[in-house]
Each structure stands twice: as structure tokens, then as C-alpha cells.
Design a protein around this motif. Structure first.
Motif, short mmCIF file in Angstrom:
data_model
loop_
_atom_site.label_atom_id
_atom_site.label_comp_id
_atom_site.label_asym_id
_atom_site.label_seq_id
_atom_site.Cartn_x
_atom_site.Cartn_y
_atom_site.Cartn_z
N GLU A 37 0.85 -1.19 0.00
CA GLU A 37 0.00 0.00 0.00
C GLU A 37 0.88 1.24 0.00
O GLU A 37 1.87 1.31 0.74
CB GLU A 37 -0.90 0.03 1.24
N TYR A 38 0.53 2.20 -0.83
CA TYR A 38 1.29 3.44 -0.95
C TYR A 38 0.35 4.63 -0.85
O TYR A 38 -0.85 4.51 -1.09
CB TYR A 38 2.05 3.48 -2.28
N ASP A 39 0.94 5.81 -0.57
CA ASP A 39 0.14 7.02 -0.49
C ASP A 39 0.83 8.14 -1.29
O ASP A 39 1.85 7.91 -1.94
CB ASP A 39 -0.12 7.43 0.96
N GLU A 40 0.29 9.33 -1.19
CA GLU A 40 0.83 10.47 -1.93
C GLU A 40 2.25 10.81 -1.51
O GLU A 40 3.04 11.28 -2.33
CB GLU A 40 -0.08 11.69 -1.76
N GLU A 41 2.58 10.58 -0.26
CA GLU A 41 3.95 10.84 0.21
C GLU A 41 4.95 9.91 -0.49
O GLU A 41 6.06 10.32 -0.84
CB GLU A 41 4.05 10.69 1.73
N ASP A 42 4.55 8.67 -0.72
CA ASP A 42 5.41 7.74 -1.46
C ASP A 42 5.60 8.21 -2.90
O ASP A 42 6.70 8.12 -3.45
CB ASP A 42 4.80 6.33 -1.44
N LEU A 43 4.54 8.72 -3.48
CA LEU A 43 4.64 9.27 -4.83
C LEU A 43 5.61 10.45 -4.85
O LEU A 43 6.43 10.59 -5.76
CB LEU A 43 3.26 9.69 -5.35
N ARG A 44 5.55 11.28 -3.84
CA ARG A 44 6.47 12.42 -3.72
C ARG A 44 7.91 11.94 -3.62
O ARG A 44 8.82 12.51 -4.26
CB ARG A 44 6.07 13.22 -2.48
N LEU A 45 8.16 10.88 -2.84
CA LEU A 45 9.51 10.32 -2.73
C LEU A 45 10.00 9.82 -4.09
O LEU A 45 11.14 10.07 -4.49
CB LEU A 45 9.53 9.16 -1.73
N LEU A 46 9.12 9.12 -4.77
CA LEU A 46 9.49 8.57 -6.08
C LEU A 46 9.79 9.67 -7.09
O LEU A 46 10.71 9.56 -7.89
CB LEU A 46 8.38 7.67 -6.62
N ARG A 47 9.00 10.71 -7.07
CA ARG A 47 9.24 11.82 -8.00
C ARG A 47 10.60 12.46 -7.71
O ARG A 47 11.31 12.85 -8.64
CB ARG A 47 8.11 12.83 -7.93
N GLN A 48 10.97 12.55 -6.44
CA GLN A 48 12.28 13.09 -6.08
C GLN A 48 13.38 12.18 -6.62
O GLN A 48 14.34 12.64 -7.23
CB GLN A 48 12.40 13.21 -4.56
N ILE A 49 13.24 10.89 -6.41
CA ILE A 49 14.23 9.92 -6.90
C ILE A 49 14.35 10.00 -8.41
O ILE A 49 15.46 10.09 -8.96
CB ILE A 49 13.85 8.48 -6.47
#
Length: 147
Positions: A37-49
Motif C-alpha cells: 500500500e502506498y500514499d501520496e507521500e510515497d509518490l512524492r519520494l518517487l518523484r524526487q528519486i
């Protein structure tokens, strides 16, 4: 959101997400039936990466930025460790640029010498030679023996 949706929204693959998880860059939370399970914060981390990787940063170099975001900072580059990575990358890029400038100067000098030898810069001078000398290990076609 599940892993497939996160991958789609981040513009990557589920395989990459699992790899990031194995490297400790993406938290692994599971719901009751075992799905990630993922949330918007995980998406933010991925976009940074992904942004940093697009700029040429190695995956491990993204860690301080991810940790900065995970610590609650508004941006991944507001922490001292992130700034250190920026400084190191900038020094690395400056070195590459300096080496490329040296190579460019050498190629330009070689071109100038070749044009001068060929007389290409003189009106009515000889045409540039278009032949390449055969490699020493390659016999000249006239000296080859046929079986």
C-alpha cells in the motif's frame, strides 16, 4: 494505492519500485491481504528519486533527499546531507566538463593540423585525402594471398 498505480503515476515500473523498496528508499507497508500500500507521500519520494536520476544522480545518491523528505521537510534538498550530495555532484560535473573541454581543444587542434596539411584552407590547394592508411595488422589488398 497499490504498486501498479504508483508505478503508473510515477512513470516507472513495479520492478523498479520493488528494487527501491529492497534498497530501503521506499517504505514497504502491507495491507491485510499482503498487498503493498502506498500514499501520496510515497509518490512524492518517487518523484524526487526520478528527478535526481534524470539529472544523472546514482540511486544511492538520492538517499539523503529521500531521508530529508521522510523527516518531514518540505523539499528533499533542504537538509545538510542533500546539500553535500549536490556539492559532490557539481564537483564531479565540473571535472567532466574540464576533461571534455581538453578533448575538444585537442580535436580542434588536430583538425587544424589536418586541414593545413591537406591545404584545404588555401584557394586552389589540393583536395583533402579521403583514404585511411590500413591498420598495420591488416594486409594491403594488393598483398593478400588467396587460398
Amino acid at each position: 494505492m497499490r504498486i501498479g498505480e504508483l508505478a503508473r503515476r510515477a512513470g516507472t515500473t513495479t520492478r523498479a519500485l520493488r528494487y527501491y523498496e529492497s534498497r530501503g528508499l521506499l517504505p514497504a507497508r502491507r495491507n491485510g491481504n499482503g498487498y503493498r500500500e502506498y500514499d501520496e507521500e510515497d509518490l512524492r519520494l518517487l518523484r524526487q528519486i526520478r528527478t535526481l536520476q534524470d539529472f544523472g544522480f546514482e540511486l544511492e545518491e538520492t538517499r539523503p533527499f529521500v531521508e530529508c523528505l521522510q523527516a518531514g521537510h518540505p523539499a528533499g534538498d533542504t537538509c545538510p546531507a542533500s546539500l553535500d550530495v549536490y556539492r559532490a555532484k557539481l564537483a564531479e560535473l565540473d571535472d567532466v566538463i574540464a576533461r571534455l573541454a581538453t578533448v575538444r581543444d585537442e580535436v580542434a587542434a588536430q583538425l587544424a593540423r589536418a586541414e593545413l596539411e591537406a591545404g584545404a584552407d588555401l584557394p586552389g590547394g589540393p583536395e583533402p585525402r579521403c583514404e585511411l592508411a590500413p591498420h598495420p595488422a591488416t594486409p594491403h589488398p594488393a598483398t593478400r594471398h588467396h587460398a
